[in-house]
Structure formats: structure tokens, C-alpha cells
Scaffold this motif. Structure first.
Motif, mmCIF file in Angstrom:
data_model
loop_
_atom_site.group_PDB
_atom_site.id
_atom_site.type_symbol
_atom_site.label_atom_id
_atom_site.label_comp_id
_atom_site.label_asym_id
_atom_site.label_seq_id
_atom_site.Cartn_x
_atom_site.Cartn_y
_atom_site.Cartn_z
ATOM 1 N N GLU A 44 0.810 -1.214 0.000
ATOM 2 C CA GLU A 44 0.000 0.000 0.000
ATOM 3 C C GLU A 44 0.850 1.275 0.000
ATOM 4 O OE1 GLU A 44 -3.354 -0.111 -0.296
ATOM 5 O OE2 GLU A 44 -3.127 -2.289 -0.432
ATOM 6 N N LEU A 45 2.165 1.151 0.233
ATOM 7 C CA LEU A 45 3.029 2.329 0.288
ATOM 8 C C LEU A 45 3.061 3.036 -1.060
ATOM 9 C CD1 LEU A 45 6.198 1.157 2.276
ATOM 10 C CD2 LEU A 45 4.436 2.741 3.031
ATOM 11 N N VAL A 46 3.073 4.382 -1.011
ATOM 12 C CA VAL A 46 3.189 5.195 -2.220
ATOM 13 C C VAL A 46 4.639 5.648 -2.375
ATOM 14 C CG1 VAL A 46 2.406 7.321 -3.322
ATOM 15 C CG2 VAL A 46 0.796 5.922 -2.019
ATOM 16 N N ASN A 47 5.318 5.863 -1.252
ATOM 17 C CA ASN A 47 6.720 6.269 -1.245
ATOM 18 C C ASN A 47 7.553 5.196 -0.547
ATOM 19 O OD1 ASN A 47 6.120 8.753 -2.447
ATOM 20 N ND2 ASN A 47 5.731 9.699 -0.469
ATOM 21 N N CYS A 48 8.793 5.077 -0.942
ATOM 22 C CA CYS A 48 9.710 4.126 -0.326
ATOM 23 C C CYS A 48 9.853 4.414 1.168
ATOM 24 C CB CYS A 48 11.076 4.193 -1.010
ATOM 25 S SG CYS A 48 12.332 3.164 -0.237
ATOM 26 N N GLY A 49 9.794 3.369 1.980
ATOM 27 C CA GLY A 49 9.950 3.523 3.425
ATOM 28 C C GLY A 49 11.369 3.838 3.832
ATOM 29 N N GLY A 50 12.330 3.655 2.929
ATOM 30 C CA GLY A 50 13.724 3.927 3.260
ATOM 31 C C GLY A 50 14.195 5.308 2.855
ATOM 32 N N CYS A 51 13.957 5.658 1.571
ATOM 33 C CA CYS A 51 14.493 6.934 1.078
ATOM 34 C C CYS A 51 13.415 7.947 0.714
ATOM 35 C CB CYS A 51 15.386 6.684 -0.138
ATOM 36 S SG CYS A 51 14.513 6.108 -1.611
ATOM 37 N N GLY A 52 12.131 7.524 0.697
ATOM 38 C CA GLY A 52 11.038 8.454 0.419
ATOM 39 C C GLY A 52 10.737 8.663 -1.060
ATOM 40 N N THR A 53 11.465 7.995 -1.938
ATOM 41 C CA THR A 53 11.240 8.133 -3.379
ATOM 42 C C THR A 53 9.862 7.580 -3.739
ATOM 43 O OG1 THR A 53 13.597 7.889 -3.837
ATOM 44 C CG2 THR A 53 12.097 7.431 -5.656
ATOM 45 N N PRO A 54 9.090 8.300 -4.586
ATOM 46 C CA PRO A 54 7.812 7.753 -5.049
ATOM 47 C C PRO A 54 8.032 6.422 -5.760
ATOM 48 C CG PRO A 54 8.004 10.070 -5.623
ATOM 49 C CD PRO A 54 9.350 9.634 -5.096
ATOM 50 N N LEU A 55 7.165 5.445 -5.454
ATOM 51 C CA LEU A 55 7.342 4.097 -6.000
ATOM 52 C C LEU A 55 6.702 3.918 -7.376
ATOM 53 C CD1 LEU A 55 6.812 2.052 -2.732
ATOM 54 C CD2 LEU A 55 8.967 2.521 -3.912
#
Length: 58
Positions: A44-55
Motif C-alpha cells: 500500500e506504500l506510495v513512497n519508499c519507506g527507506g528513502c522516500g522516493t515515489p514508487l
């Protein structure tokens, strides 16, 4: 569990009725961040949980 020595019985990669396969299914590739390579375990993540980059999903 032994898969054999390459010479005879046990070389099939099958233990009884169990088929031995390894790794994650290829459908998990969309969970990998292209920027940092992190495998995000929440689909469900829209952004990477590590670096915040949009997936790139959504």
C-alpha cells in the motif's frame, strides 16, 4: 534434506511430494525501490519507506 550428489536417486529437487523452489515470486518486483533497492513489504506504500522516493504506483 538432501538433493543428491548428481549421480542417481535424489537429483530431481523433489523431497517426497514436496517440490523444492526458492526465492520470492516475481510479482514482488514492484515492491523494490528503483532508487535505493529497498524491498518495501507494504504493497500500500506510495513512497519508499527507506528513502522516500515515489514508487511509481497508484
Amino acid at each position: 534434506m538432501s538433493l543428491g550428489d548428481g549421480h542417481g536417486q535424489g537429483d530431481t529437487g523433489v523431497a517426497g511430494d514436496e517440490v523444492v523452489e526458492g526465492g520470492e515470486p516475481p510479482c514482488m518486483l514492484d515492491l523494490v525501490c528503483e532508487e535505493c533497492g529497498r524491498l518495501n513489504d507494504d504493497p500500500e506504500l506510495v513512497n519508499c519507506g527507506g528513502c522516500g522516493t515515489p514508487l511509481g504506483r497508484g
